[in-house]
Design a protein around this motif. Structure first.
Motif, PDB file in Angstrom:
ATOM      1  N   ALA A 102     -41.400   4.877  24.046  1.00 33.34           N
ATOM      2  CA  ALA A 102     -40.696   5.384  22.624  1.00 33.34           C
ATOM      3  C   ALA A 102     -39.568   5.356  22.581  1.00 33.34           C
ATOM      4  CB  ALA A 102     -40.973   6.490  24.028  1.00 33.34           C
ATOM      5  N   ALA A 103     -38.696   4.910  23.177  1.00 37.27           N
ATOM      6  CA  ALA A 103     -37.498   3.755  23.031  1.00 37.27           C
ATOM      7  C   ALA A 103     -37.299   3.209  21.743  1.00 37.27           C
ATOM      8  CB  ALA A 103     -36.387   3.968  24.246  1.00 37.27           C
ATOM      9  N   GLY A 104     -37.801   2.315  22.098  1.00 40.51           N
ATOM     10  CA  GLY A 104     -38.025   1.372  20.809  1.00 40.51           C
ATOM     11  C   GLY A 104     -38.418   2.181  19.603  1.00 40.51           C
ATOM     12  N   ALA A 105     -39.627   3.452  19.781  1.00 41.48           N
ATOM     13  CA  ALA A 105     -40.177   2.943  18.722  1.00 41.48           C
ATOM     14  C   ALA A 105     -39.128   3.783  17.321  1.00 41.48           C
ATOM     15  CB  ALA A 105     -40.998   4.681  18.662  1.00 41.48           C
ATOM     16  N   ALA A 106     -37.763   4.901  18.692  1.00 42.74           N
ATOM     17  CA  ALA A 106     -37.467   5.691  18.158  1.00 42.74           C
ATOM     18  C   ALA A 106     -35.694   4.916  17.571  1.00 42.74           C
ATOM     19  CB  ALA A 106     -37.194   6.737  19.668  1.00 42.74           C
ATOM     20  N   ALA A 107     -36.236   3.156  18.148  1.00 41.08           N
ATOM     21  CA  ALA A 107     -34.576   2.470  17.708  1.00 41.08           C
ATOM     22  C   ALA A 107     -33.903   2.179  16.268  1.00 41.08           C
ATOM     23  CB  ALA A 107     -35.181   1.129  17.948  1.00 41.08           C
ATOM     24  N   THR A 108     -32.472   2.361  15.871  1.00 41.96           N
ATOM     25  CA  THR A 108     -31.584   2.227  14.977  1.00 41.96           C
ATOM     26  C   THR A 108     -31.358   1.067  14.447  1.00 41.96           C
ATOM     27  OG1 THR A 108     -30.232   2.865  16.206  1.00 41.96           O
ATOM     28  CG2 THR A 108     -31.148   4.928  15.216  1.00 41.96           C
ATOM     29  N   GLY A 109     -31.438  -0.041  15.559  1.00 43.65           N
ATOM     30  CA  GLY A 109     -31.513  -1.376  15.213  1.00 43.65           C
ATOM     31  C   GLY A 109     -31.873  -2.328  14.478  1.00 43.65           C
ATOM     32  N   PRO A 110     -31.582  -3.236  14.130  1.00 46.89           N
ATOM     33  CA  PRO A 110     -32.521  -4.176  13.003  1.00 46.89           C
ATOM     34  C   PRO A 110     -33.829  -5.010  13.478  1.00 46.89           C
ATOM     35  CG  PRO A 110     -30.438  -5.309  13.563  1.00 46.89           C
ATOM     36  CD  PRO A 110     -30.375  -4.015  13.682  1.00 46.89           C
ATOM     37  N   TYR A 111     -33.337  -4.779  15.120  1.00 47.35           N
ATOM     38  CA  TYR A 111     -34.751  -5.092  15.977  1.00 47.35           C
ATOM     39  C   TYR A 111     -34.316  -4.414  17.255  1.00 47.35           C
ATOM     40  CZ  TYR A 111     -31.305  -8.885  17.120  1.00 47.35           C
ATOM     41  OH  TYR A 111     -30.324  -9.190  17.509  1.00 47.35           O
ATOM     42  N   PRO A 189     -21.925 -18.489  20.616  1.00 51.72           N
ATOM     43  CA  PRO A 189     -22.907 -19.337  19.551  1.00 51.72           C
ATOM     44  C   PRO A 189     -24.247 -19.201  19.895  1.00 51.72           C
ATOM     45  CG  PRO A 189     -21.700 -20.727  21.184  1.00 51.72           C
ATOM     46  CD  PRO A 189     -21.021 -19.377  21.373  1.00 51.72           C
ATOM     47  N   GLN A 190     -24.564 -19.271  21.006  1.00 47.72           N
ATOM     48  CA  GLN A 190     -25.854 -19.201  20.972  1.00 47.72           C
ATOM     49  C   GLN A 190     -26.350 -17.816  20.834  1.00 47.72           C
ATOM     50  OE1 GLN A 190     -27.450 -21.325  25.014  1.00 47.72           O
ATOM     51  NE2 GLN A 190     -25.081 -20.636  25.739  1.00 47.72           N
ATOM     52  N   ILE A 191     -25.546 -16.563  21.049  1.00 46.61           N
ATOM     53  CA  ILE A 191     -26.072 -15.669  20.952  1.00 46.61           C
ATOM     54  C   ILE A 191     -25.994 -15.349  19.028  1.00 46.61           C
ATOM     55  CG2 ILE A 191     -25.561 -13.302  21.263  1.00 46.61           C
ATOM     56  CD1 ILE A 191     -24.663 -13.729  23.883  1.00 46.61           C
ATOM     57  N   ALA A 192     -24.976 -15.511  18.271  1.00 45.73           N
ATOM     58  CA  ALA A 192     -24.860 -15.786  17.212  1.00 45.73           C
ATOM     59  C   ALA A 192     -25.915 -15.978  16.746  1.00 45.73           C
ATOM     60  CB  ALA A 192     -23.754 -16.548  16.411  1.00 45.73           C
ATOM     61  N   ARG A 193     -26.537 -17.409  17.324  1.00 44.87           N
ATOM     62  CA  ARG A 193     -27.557 -18.134  16.210  1.00 44.87           C
ATOM     63  C   ARG A 193     -28.696 -16.952  16.902  1.00 44.87           C
ATOM     64  NH1 ARG A 193     -31.980 -21.600  17.791  1.00 44.87           N
ATOM     65  NH2 ARG A 193     -31.603 -21.193  19.814  1.00 44.87           N
ATOM     66  N   LEU A 194     -29.085 -16.928  17.385  1.00 47.50           N
ATOM     67  CA  LEU A 194     -30.560 -15.868  17.844  1.00 47.50           C
ATOM     68  C   LEU A 194     -30.682 -14.564  16.756  1.00 47.50           C
ATOM     69  CD1 LEU A 194     -30.660 -16.946  21.969  1.00 47.50           C
ATOM     70  CD2 LEU A 194     -32.349 -17.487  19.700  1.00 47.50           C
ATOM     71  N   HIS A 195     -29.499 -13.866  16.902  1.00 47.38           N
ATOM     72  CA  HIS A 195     -29.179 -13.196  16.221  1.00 47.38           C
ATOM     73  C   HIS A 195     -28.827 -13.407  14.685  1.00 47.38           C
ATOM     74  CE1 HIS A 195     -27.789  -9.430  15.309  1.00 47.38           C
ATOM     75  NE2 HIS A 195     -26.576  -9.690  14.128  1.00 47.38           N
ATOM     76  N   HIS A 196     -28.938 -14.040  14.068  1.00 46.93           N
ATOM     77  CA  HIS A 196     -29.519 -14.381  13.094  1.00 46.93           C
ATOM     78  C   HIS A 196     -30.788 -15.179  12.532  1.00 46.93           C
ATOM     79  CE1 HIS A 196     -25.685 -14.589  11.359  1.00 46.93           C
ATOM     80  NE2 HIS A 196     -25.096 -15.082  11.514  1.00 46.93           N
ATOM     81  N   LEU A 197     -31.899 -15.488  13.909  1.00 48.12           N
ATOM     82  CA  LEU A 197     -32.725 -16.089  14.015  1.00 48.12           C
ATOM     83  C   LEU A 197     -34.291 -14.783  13.916  1.00 48.12           C
ATOM     84  CD1 LEU A 197     -35.414 -17.887  14.234  1.00 48.12           C
ATOM     85  CD2 LEU A 197     -34.932 -17.860  16.560  1.00 48.12           C
ATOM     86  N   ALA A 200     -33.628 -12.442  10.699  1.00 50.53           N
ATOM     87  CA  ALA A 200     -34.849 -13.307   9.446  1.00 50.53           C
ATOM     88  C   ALA A 200     -36.209 -12.405   9.740  1.00 50.53           C
ATOM     89  CB  ALA A 200     -34.277 -14.369   9.453  1.00 50.53           C
ATOM     90  N   PHE A 201     -36.672 -12.482  11.041  1.00 50.70           N
ATOM     91  CA  PHE A 201     -37.451 -12.712  11.643  1.00 50.70           C
ATOM     92  C   PHE A 201     -37.732 -11.180  11.254  1.00 50.70           C
ATOM     93  CE2 PHE A 201     -37.991 -15.958  15.052  1.00 50.70           C
ATOM     94  CZ  PHE A 201     -38.134 -16.892  14.945  1.00 50.70           C
ATOM     95  N   SER A 202     -36.917 -10.118  11.650  1.00 52.95           N
ATOM     96  CA  SER A 202     -37.492  -8.697  11.328  1.00 52.95           C
ATOM     97  C   SER A 202     -37.614  -8.427  10.281  1.00 52.95           C
ATOM     98  CB  SER A 202     -36.609  -8.107  11.635  1.00 52.95           C
ATOM     99  OG  SER A 202     -35.997  -6.631  12.169  1.00 52.95           O
ATOM    100  N   ALA A 203     -36.976  -8.438   9.359  1.00 54.83           N
ATOM    101  CA  ALA A 203     -37.048  -9.175   7.653  1.00 54.83           C
ATOM    102  C   ALA A 203     -37.865  -9.703   6.952  1.00 54.83           C
ATOM    103  CB  ALA A 203     -35.442  -9.986   7.033  1.00 54.83           C
ATOM    104  N   GLY A 204     -38.761 -10.852   7.761  1.00 51.94           N
ATOM    105  CA  GLY A 204     -39.474 -10.819   7.498  1.00 51.94           C
ATOM    106  C   GLY A 204     -39.642 -12.181   6.293  1.00 51.94           C
ATOM    107  N   THR A 205     -38.174 -13.016   6.087  1.00 50.52           N
ATOM    108  CA  THR A 205     -38.144 -13.815   5.156  1.00 50.52           C
ATOM    109  C   THR A 205     -38.252 -15.059   5.836  1.00 50.52           C
ATOM    110  OG1 THR A 205     -35.773 -13.919   7.059  1.00 50.52           O
ATOM    111  CG2 THR A 205     -35.801 -12.578   4.449  1.00 50.52           C
TER     112      THR A 205
END
Length: 213
Positions: A102-111, A189-197, A200-205
Motif C-alpha cells: 500500500a505504501a509503495g502504491a502511494a509513492a510519490t517518488g520516481p521509484y 558516488p555509488q548512490i549517485a550512479r545507482l540513482h541515475h540508473l 532511467a529504469f523507471s523512465a523506461g529509457t
C-alpha cells in the motif's frame, strides 16, 4: 510486473552494514523509502493491528504493561525456538507485506526502495521487486560497528549475524552492490550512479537487464 507499478528496488544488508545510511541518502535524492522494520514496529505497538493475533497465539505475557508486544520476551523465544519464529512470521509477514504494498502504491517518488533487512531470508521479496540492492562490508566491520553502536559483545553480535543469511547468500542475490567498508562519504558516488540508473529504469529509457551491473 504491472507497468502501472513504479520501478522498485529491494534494499538489504546485514546488521551493521550501513543500510540505513544508504536509505537516507536515496531518500534525499527523491526516492520513496518503504521501511518494513518501521511497518513491523507499528503493527506491534499498543493497539497495533497484530496485537490481538499475537496475544491469542503466544499468550498475554507477550504483551507488556502498555499493551505493546514485549520485544525482549519475544526475541528470546524466537531465537531459541524455530517453531515460534515461524508462528510469529505467519502473523506478521502478511500484514507487513500488505502495508508495504500500500505504501509503495502511494509513492510519490520516481521509484520505490523497499528497505527489507531480511529480504534474502524471506524468500518472497525477490519476486516483488525489480532489482535487489545489497549494502556490503566485511563481517569484521559489521561486528565492530554494532559493538560500538549498541554496546554489545562480539559474541552477541555474531549470534545475531548467525541468524541472518550469510554474506555470500546476500551477494548472490544482489543485482547491485554498494561497498560500505570505509568512510560514509564513499557512499555518495555509488548512490549517485545507482540513482541515475534507477531513474532511467523507471523512465523506461533503458531496459532492465537480468544480469548485475
Amino acid at each position: 510486473m504491472d507497468k502501472t507499478v513504479k520501478f522498485s528496488v529491494g534494499l538489504t544488508g546485514g546488521i551493521g552494514s550501513g543500510k540505513s545510511a544508504v536509505a537516507t541518502r536515496f531518500a534525499a535524492l527523491g526516492a520513496t523509502i518503504v521501511d518494513t522494520d518501521r511497518i513491523a514496529h507499528s503493527m506491534t505497538v499498543a493497539g497495533g493491528p497484530a496485537m490481538p493475533a499475537l496475544v491469542a497465539e503466544f499468550g498475554p505475557e507477550f504483551a507488556d504493561a502498555s499493551g505493546a508486544m514485549d520485544r525482549a520476551r519475544m526475541r528470546a523465544l524466537v531465537f531459541s525456538d524455530a517453531t515460534a519464529k515461524a508462528r510469529l512470521e505467519a502473523i506478521l509477514h502478511p500484514m507487513i507485506r500488505s502495508a508495504a504494498e500500500a505504501a509503495g502504491a502511494a509513492a510519490t517518488g520516481p521509484y520505490v526502495i523497499y528497505d527489507v533487512p531480511l529480504l534474502v531470508e524471506s524468500g518472497s521479496w525477490r519476486s516483488r521487486v525489480q532489482r535487489v540492492l545489497v549494502v556490503d562490508c566485511p563481517e569484521a566491520t559489521q561486528v565492530a560497528r554494532v559493538m560500538a553502536r549498541n554496546q554489545m559483545t562480539a559474541s552477541q553480535v555474531q549470534a545475531i549475524m548467525a541468524a541472518q543469511a550469510p554474506r555470500s547468500a546476500r551477494l548472490a542475490a544482489a543485482d547491485d552492490i554498494i561497498n560500505n567498508e570505509g568512510d560514509l562519504t564513499a557512499l555518495d558516488p555509488q548512490i549517485a550512479r545507482l540513482h541515475h540508473l534507477y531513474l532511467a529504469f523507471s523512465a523506461g529509457t533503458i531496459t532492465i537487464p537480468s544480469q548485475r551491473l
